[in-house]
Structure formats: C-alpha cells, structure tokens
Design a protein around this motif. Structure first.
Motif, PDB file in Angstrom:
ATOM      1  N   TYR A  40      52.854  12.261 -12.369  1.00 19.48           N
ATOM      2  CA  TYR A  40      53.356  13.429 -11.655  1.00 19.48           C
ATOM      3  C   TYR A  40      54.638  13.037 -10.942  1.00 19.48           C
ATOM      4  O   TYR A  40      54.652  12.078 -10.171  1.00 19.48           O
ATOM      5  N   TRP A  41      55.715  13.760 -11.218  1.00 23.39           N
ATOM      6  CA  TRP A  41      57.017  13.423 -10.660  1.00 23.39           C
ATOM      7  C   TRP A  41      57.197  14.064  -9.298  1.00 23.39           C
ATOM      8  O   TRP A  41      56.924  15.245  -9.113  1.00 23.39           O
ATOM      9  N   ILE A  42      57.658  13.251  -8.354  1.00 19.43           N
ATOM     10  CA  ILE A  42      57.879  13.691  -6.979  1.00 19.43           C
ATOM     11  C   ILE A  42      59.240  13.154  -6.527  1.00 19.43           C
ATOM     12  O   ILE A  42      59.861  12.341  -7.217  1.00 19.43           O
ATOM     13  N   THR A  43      59.700  13.596  -5.364  1.00 13.31           N
ATOM     14  CA  THR A  43      60.937  13.081  -4.775  1.00 13.31           C
ATOM     15  C   THR A  43      60.631  12.604  -3.366  1.00 13.31           C
ATOM     16  O   THR A  43      60.013  13.327  -2.583  1.00 13.31           O
ATOM     17  N   THR A  44      61.062  11.384  -3.061  1.00 13.62           N
ATOM     18  CA  THR A  44      60.888  10.847  -1.716  1.00 13.62           C
ATOM     19  C   THR A  44      62.232  10.842  -0.997  1.00 13.62           C
ATOM     20  O   THR A  44      63.265  10.593  -1.602  1.00 13.62           O
ATOM     21  N   PHE A  45      62.202  11.149   0.310  1.00 18.87           N
ATOM     22  CA  PHE A  45      63.448  11.249   1.072  1.00 18.87           C
ATOM     23  C   PHE A  45      63.890   9.925   1.679  1.00 18.87           C
ATOM     24  O   PHE A  45      65.003   9.825   2.194  1.00 18.87           O
ATOM     25  N   GLY A  68      55.037  -4.065  -1.115  1.00 20.03           N
ATOM     26  CA  GLY A  68      56.186  -3.691  -1.922  1.00 20.03           C
ATOM     27  C   GLY A  68      56.777  -2.394  -1.419  1.00 20.03           C
ATOM     28  O   GLY A  68      56.338  -1.854  -0.399  1.00 20.03           O
ATOM     29  N   TYR A  69      57.771  -1.869  -2.158  1.00 15.40           N
ATOM     30  CA  TYR A  69      58.465  -0.658  -1.718  1.00 15.40           C
ATOM     31  C   TYR A  69      58.734   0.277  -2.884  1.00 15.40           C
ATOM     32  O   TYR A  69      58.931  -0.159  -4.021  1.00 15.40           O
ATOM     33  N   LEU A  70      58.756   1.563  -2.565  1.00 11.52           N
ATOM     34  CA  LEU A  70      59.159   2.610  -3.492  1.00 11.52           C
ATOM     35  C   LEU A  70      60.484   3.156  -2.972  1.00 11.52           C
ATOM     36  O   LEU A  70      60.581   3.569  -1.824  1.00 11.52           O
ATOM     37  N   TYR A  71      61.516   3.115  -3.801  1.00 17.23           N
ATOM     38  CA  TYR A  71      62.837   3.573  -3.373  1.00 17.23           C
ATOM     39  C   TYR A  71      62.863   5.085  -3.197  1.00 17.23           C
ATOM     40  O   TYR A  71      62.086   5.814  -3.816  1.00 17.23           O
ATOM     41  N   ALA A  72      63.797   5.552  -2.387  1.00 13.46           N
ATOM     42  CA  ALA A  72      64.007   6.988  -2.201  1.00 13.46           C
ATOM     43  C   ALA A  72      64.526   7.591  -3.495  1.00 13.46           C
ATOM     44  O   ALA A  72      65.237   6.941  -4.257  1.00 13.46           O
ATOM     45  N   GLY A  73      64.174   8.835  -3.761  1.00 14.27           N
ATOM     46  CA  GLY A  73      64.649   9.533  -4.951  1.00 14.27           C
ATOM     47  C   GLY A  73      63.502  10.003  -5.816  1.00 14.27           C
ATOM     48  O   GLY A  73      62.384  10.208  -5.349  1.00 14.27           O
ATOM     49  N   SER A  74      63.761  10.161  -7.104  1.00 15.60           N
ATOM     50  CA  SER A  74      62.773  10.646  -8.049  1.00 15.60           C
ATOM     51  C   SER A  74      61.833   9.502  -8.445  1.00 15.60           C
ATOM     52  O   SER A  74      62.277   8.443  -8.875  1.00 15.60           O
ATOM     53  N   ASN A  75      60.534   9.733  -8.296  1.00 11.64           N
ATOM     54  CA  ASN A  75      59.513   8.727  -8.599  1.00 11.64           C
ATOM     55  C   ASN A  75      58.310   9.412  -9.224  1.00 11.64           C
ATOM     56  O   ASN A  75      58.146  10.625  -9.114  1.00 11.64           O
ATOM     57  N   TYR A  76      57.446   8.622  -9.847  1.00  9.75           N
ATOM     58  CA  TYR A  76      56.198   9.187 -10.350  1.00  9.75           C
ATOM     59  C   TYR A  76      55.032   8.596  -9.579  1.00  9.75           C
ATOM     60  O   TYR A  76      55.106   7.487  -9.038  1.00  9.75           O
ATOM     61  N   VAL A  77      53.976   9.371  -9.496  1.00  8.03           N
ATOM     62  CA  VAL A  77      52.717   8.928  -8.906  1.00  8.03           C
ATOM     63  C   VAL A  77      51.605   9.283  -9.882  1.00  8.03           C
ATOM     64  O   VAL A  77      51.806  10.076 -10.801  1.00  8.03           O
ATOM     65  N   ASN A  78      50.428   8.699  -9.690  1.00 10.77           N
ATOM     66  CA  ASN A  78      49.321   8.923 -10.609  1.00 10.77           C
ATOM     67  C   ASN A  78      48.207   9.789 -10.038  1.00 10.77           C
ATOM     68  O   ASN A  78      47.544  10.507 -10.775  1.00 10.77           O
ATOM     69  N   CYS A  79      47.988   9.710  -8.733  1.00  6.73           N
ATOM     70  CA  CYS A  79      46.925  10.489  -8.111  1.00  6.73           C
ATOM     71  C   CYS A  79      47.048  10.334  -6.601  1.00  6.73           C
ATOM     72  O   CYS A  79      47.895   9.577  -6.117  1.00  6.73           O
ATOM     73  N   ASP A 126      52.031  17.652  -3.128  1.00 14.52           N
ATOM     74  CA  ASP A 126      52.180  18.506  -4.300  1.00 14.52           C
ATOM     75  C   ASP A 126      53.313  18.016  -5.194  1.00 14.52           C
ATOM     76  O   ASP A 126      54.191  17.282  -4.756  1.00 14.52           O
ATOM     77  N   TYR A 127      53.293  18.448  -6.439  1.00 13.09           N
ATOM     78  CA  TYR A 127      54.401  18.198  -7.363  1.00 13.09           C
ATOM     79  C   TYR A 127      54.807  19.540  -7.965  1.00 13.09           C
ATOM     80  O   TYR A 127      54.036  20.495  -7.994  1.00 13.09           O
ATOM     81  N   TRP A 128      56.027  19.628  -8.440  1.00 13.29           N
ATOM     82  CA  TRP A 128      56.546  20.836  -9.058  1.00 13.29           C
ATOM     83  C   TRP A 128      56.230  20.780 -10.541  1.00 13.29           C
ATOM     84  O   TRP A 128      56.673  19.876 -11.249  1.00 13.29           O
ATOM     85  N   ASN A 129      55.457  21.747 -11.052  1.00 18.34           N
ATOM     86  CA  ASN A 129      55.072  21.710 -12.467  1.00 18.34           C
ATOM     87  C   ASN A 129      56.024  22.500 -13.362  1.00 18.34           C
ATOM     88  O   ASN A 129      55.722  22.750 -14.515  1.00 18.34           O
ATOM     89  N   GLY A 130      57.167  22.902 -12.825  1.00 17.82           N
ATOM     90  CA  GLY A 130      58.143  23.658 -13.595  1.00 17.82           C
ATOM     91  C   GLY A 130      58.189  25.120 -13.209  1.00 17.82           C
ATOM     92  O   GLY A 130      59.179  25.795 -13.447  1.00 17.82           O
ATOM     93  N   SER A 131      57.096  25.604 -12.603  1.00 19.33           N
ATOM     94  CA  SER A 131      57.074  27.002 -12.173  1.00 19.33           C
ATOM     95  C   SER A 131      56.499  27.197 -10.771  1.00 19.33           C
ATOM     96  O   SER A 131      56.745  28.208 -10.145  1.00 19.33           O
ATOM     97  N   ARG A 132      55.740  26.210 -10.289  1.00 15.12           N
ATOM     98  CA  ARG A 132      55.168  26.331  -8.936  1.00 15.12           C
ATOM     99  C   ARG A 132      54.721  24.949  -8.436  1.00 15.12           C
ATOM    100  O   ARG A 132      54.608  23.998  -9.199  1.00 15.12           O
TER     101      ARG A 132
END
Length: 139
Positions: A40-45, A68-79, A126-132
């Motif tokens: 699931y694609w998300i964006t971190t600030f 470890g670290y997750l950089y800001a920007g577009s990332n994926y998560v699993n659950c 939440d993640y954006w599924n393309g419509s909501r």
C-alpha cells in the motif's frame, strides 16, 4: 439430570488446553513477513524511525532506539497494527503503526508510526486507492 461422561470432560479439557497453547504461541510470533500482506503506497512528510515493535520510542516505559529509518516521500507499507501513541504535543497523534521495509539500513524491516503520514488525521492510517481513502489492512 444427566452428567457428562469422563471421556467427554477429558475431550473438552484437551481441546481447551490445545486452544490456550495455540493462543500463547501466537502471542510470541515475530513480526509478519511482507509477502503475507499487500503493498500500500503512502506519503510521509518527514523521515521516520523504524522500530522492532509498536511500543518502542513512544515514551510509554518501553524506550528503545530505532533500528533504521524510512525517508520522507512516497513509500510502501504492508499492514498496520495498534500500538503506542506518537504525538507532537500540539494535539496531533497517532497510535497506528505500519510494517514496512526501511530505507536504512538496506534490507531491514520495522514498524513506523502512522503519525508521519501526510494528509491524515489523528489515529488514521489510510492509503489512496485511486478513488478514495481506504484504511490500510490490519496485520
């Protein structure tokens, strides 16, 4: 009045014992693997710390440093999973944690607070599924 037979009682005790052992074993399982869940694609600030569990780094009596670290920007998560609260002291908080592959060190996995998600409210993940907007599935 009819009483259960000894074999019925014994069978019930065996089944209940097996259920309790299965529940106890499940509580000690390691973090789920990515392949068991979707992406699931998300964006971190901002850059977010990744932790070995969902209570580390929350100041709730379970201090530990990030692994470890997750950089800001577009990332994926699993659950997602419910855990300790992360807040900024100004009324913004989140208790959802997201399982993902961290950017550093390469190949590491960890839990990142959903507090760092862009465009989310308190206790949203939440993640954006393309419509909501759709809640990220639970782990």
């Amino acid at each position: 009045m009819r009483f259960p037979t000894a074999s019925t009682v014994r069978s019930t005790v065996v089944l209940l014992t097996a259920l309790l052992l299965a529940l106890a074993a499940n509580a000690a399982l390691p973090a789920p693997r990515a392949h068991a869940y979707g992406t699931y694609w998300i964006t971190t600030f901002a850059q977010a710390g990744g932790y070995p569990n969902t209570v580390c780094g929350t100041g709730n009596g379970h201090p530990c440093g990030p692994n470890g670290y997750l950089y800001a920007g577009s990332n994926y998560v699993n659950c997602r999973a419910w855990g300790g609260e992360v807040n900024d002291g100004r009324g913004n908080y989140n208790r959802w944690w997201l399982l993902t592959d961290l950017d550093t060190p390469a190949g590491s996995r960890g839990w990142v607070s959903a507090y760092y998600l862009s465009g989310q409210g308190n206790d949203q993940a939440d993640y954006w599924n393309g419509s909501r907007w759709v809640p990220i599935p639970n782990c």
